[in-house]
Design an enzyme around this catalytic site. Sequence first.
Site, short mmCIF file in Angstrom:
data_model
loop_
_atom_site.label_atom_id
_atom_site.label_comp_id
_atom_site.label_asym_id
_atom_site.label_seq_id
_atom_site.Cartn_x
_atom_site.Cartn_y
_atom_site.Cartn_z
N CYS A 30 -2.26 -2.05 -2.55
CA CYS A 30 -1.68 -3.34 -2.23
C CYS A 30 -1.55 -3.48 -0.71
O CYS A 30 -1.53 -2.49 0.01
CB CYS A 30 -0.32 -3.43 -2.92
SG CYS A 30 0.66 -4.88 -2.52
N SER A 61 1.03 -4.08 0.84
CA SER A 61 2.24 -3.37 1.28
C SER A 61 1.95 -1.91 1.62
O SER A 61 2.59 -1.34 2.51
CB SER A 61 3.31 -3.44 0.18
OG SER A 61 3.70 -4.77 -0.05
N HIS A 87 0.49 -2.04 5.05
CA HIS A 87 1.55 -2.29 6.03
C HIS A 87 2.40 -1.05 6.26
O HIS A 87 2.81 -0.75 7.40
CB HIS A 87 2.44 -3.45 5.56
CG HIS A 87 1.79 -4.79 5.61
ND1 HIS A 87 1.06 -5.22 6.70
CD2 HIS A 87 1.74 -5.80 4.70
CE1 HIS A 87 0.60 -6.43 6.48
NE2 HIS A 87 1.00 -6.80 5.27
N HIS A 128 2.47 2.15 -5.05
CA HIS A 128 3.55 1.62 -5.88
C HIS A 128 3.05 0.77 -7.04
O HIS A 128 3.84 0.37 -7.89
CB HIS A 128 4.50 0.78 -5.02
CG HIS A 128 3.85 -0.42 -4.41
ND1 HIS A 128 2.96 -0.34 -3.36
CD2 HIS A 128 3.93 -1.74 -4.72
CE1 HIS A 128 2.54 -1.54 -3.03
NE2 HIS A 128 3.10 -2.41 -3.85
N CYS A 158 2.59 -4.75 -9.70
CA CYS A 158 2.97 -5.43 -8.46
C CYS A 158 2.31 -6.80 -8.35
O CYS A 158 2.95 -7.82 -8.54
CB CYS A 158 2.63 -4.57 -7.24
SG CYS A 158 3.10 -5.33 -5.66
#
Length: 376
Positions: A42, A44, A47, A69, A172
């Site tokens: 993802c 995220s 990041h 995740h 997610c």
Amino acid sequence: MSTTSMAAVLYAEREPLVLEQLDVADPGADEVQIAVAASGICASDVHLADGTLDIPGLPAYPLPVVPGHEAAGIVERVGSAVRRVQPGDHVIVNIYPGCGYCDDCICGRASHCSQTRPGELPSGGSRLSSRGRPIHQMSNCSSFSERTVVPARGCIKIPNRMPLDRACLIGCGVATAYGAVFRNAAVQPGHSVLVLGVGGVGLNVVQAAVVAGATTIIAVDLGQGRLDQAAEFGATHTLDAADPDWPSKVADLTGGGVDRGFEVVSTPGTVRQAYEATRDGGLVTVVGLAPPGSTVTLPTVPSKGFARGGLRWTQPVVDYSVLVQLYLAGRLKLDELISHERPLMEVNDVLDEIRRGERRGRVILTNRAVLDGAHH
């Protein structure tokens, strides 16, 4: 009886993840050890690796940490107090399990749990370590690993016939869109919807709006390829974001603006555009994470709503099961979201490809041994 696991560890931001064998401690009383079958990469995760992950209300993740995740796997071991799953069960990981006893958890907002501590499980600390040094866990999960320990409340059991390399996406990206459409915005049959930004999450907003019964679904983005894919996922109209007149075209298509606007780019400019393209009495939902420190100024319109949301407002025990059933019934596109499947050992190559913009769609890190075993 602790065990070991190959994992990808982030020791320093903007540096390659280190692939190494970690020790995995026994699951606590309310915890579960799972063999990770598949993990989506993802934005995220990127990041986090680049030091640009900024979650409102929470401090930065401590290092070292194992990212990942968006995961699904098979239960290997359970703690002494666990009753909801047992070894052999197939599960999706819920990254917002909550503590279960704070005010937010009691009110059904486990994603806002006041006891959340980045890098730690709800019961405290991490179950991963390297030569005695604790390795933090991302989002109660850390799925860039062959196995991990997660809270029992974070294990959502699914039917064995649900492919695990598709189920991981629900944890997610897909659930974020579903939560935004059904729980944040409460899209109703007949509503008109704007989706500004139709990357991975935006495509899921489009198809969630289809399931909700929206009759006009307008996708706006740069590049014909993304717009064509949005049409395949159910968008009734597509507009080029490079066209400065696209907001007026939205107004023409909807008689003054959409009922529900979804902003999935998360820049100040696009948030304002989505707000302006939504009619009086409508609601705008910002789905993604805005850049750290960014702000947006909006005109005051008493009858127009504004919200942030997505995954943080889902009810995983119910919503994940619904999404699984939609996929099995052929009403939810998951196969079409995936661009490539790669082994964990190639995670750094994948992260670099994503940074360079070479990957459209989700890349899935797969553990073939677990996946192949799941089919027997």
